[in-house]
Design an enzyme around this catalytic site. Sequence first.
Site, PDB file in Angstrom:
ATOM      1  N   ARG A  90       0.765  -1.026   0.010  1.00  0.00           N
ATOM      2  CA  ARG A  90       0.067  -0.158   0.564  1.00  0.00           C
ATOM      3  C   ARG A  90       0.851   1.824   0.237  1.00  0.00           C
ATOM      4  NH1 ARG A  90      -5.395   1.670   2.739  1.00  0.00           N
ATOM      5  NH2 ARG A  90      -5.654   3.835   2.299  1.00  0.00           N
ATOM      6  N   ARG A 103      -6.826   1.138  -3.886  1.00  0.00           N
ATOM      7  CA  ARG A 103      -5.191   0.944  -2.998  1.00  0.00           C
ATOM      8  C   ARG A 103      -5.580  -0.718  -3.262  1.00  0.00           C
ATOM      9  NH1 ARG A 103      -9.377   3.201   1.546  1.00  0.00           N
ATOM     10  NH2 ARG A 103      -9.055   4.639  -0.355  1.00  0.00           N
ATOM     11  N   ASP A 106      -6.064  -2.517   2.687  1.00  0.00           N
ATOM     12  CA  ASP A 106      -6.918  -1.396   4.020  1.00  0.00           C
ATOM     13  C   ASP A 106      -7.164  -2.550   4.518  1.00  0.00           C
ATOM     14  OD1 ASP A 106      -7.411   0.878   4.743  1.00  0.00           O
ATOM     15  OD2 ASP A 106      -9.697   0.780   3.452  1.00  0.00           O
ATOM     16  N   ASP A 108      -8.250  -1.582   8.369  1.00  0.00           N
ATOM     17  CA  ASP A 108      -8.602  -0.350   9.316  1.00  0.00           C
ATOM     18  C   ASP A 108      -9.504  -1.623  10.615  1.00  0.00           C
ATOM     19  OD1 ASP A 108      -8.123   1.551   7.931  1.00  0.00           O
ATOM     20  OD2 ASP A 108     -10.149   1.815   6.786  1.00  0.00           O
TER      21      ASP A 108
END
Length: 171
Positions: A90, A103, A106, A108
């Site tokens: 990334r 992307r 990701d 999170d």
Amino acid sequence: MADQTKLRAYVSLGSNCDNAAEKLAAALDALAELPEMGIGAVSPVYRTEPQEYTEQPWFLNQVVELFPGDSWRPCSLVDALLDIEVRLGRVRSPDPVLRFGPRVIDVDLLLFGQERSTDPHCLVPHPRLTVRAFVMRPLLDIAPLIVVDGLPVRDWLARTVCRVEGDRIFQ
């Protein structure tokens, strides 16, 4: 069934690169390799419509339940997740228009037990959790009784303008 006394954290995974399924699997493997970290339930993978920046491929998304050991705190977990993103390729664009752009991966932090953090580096619960169907739908699959900011995730999802068709989420 998982030990009800263990701290649970929930993490979302997403990718819209050519080998998105492989990136989700690699991120899951990297989570499992973290010290003092157990993997719990893993949601099905959903194909989700891009948001904000819509001129990009659809995403693959899923949510993972984690059992962090006592040494983990929300910000240390966020640091580990950012490291996983970097290791998987990334690169964050400095262009604010591309903040929600394509992307490779990701990862999170959505929730860390009942803890709340207003630290700008690790906001917990995730500040957009309750408006993102691509996070709430898979979270509902693995934690149907979870409550976020006083409401069950099912109720948050019902308040969201979205449509789920099989493994596809439109929002």
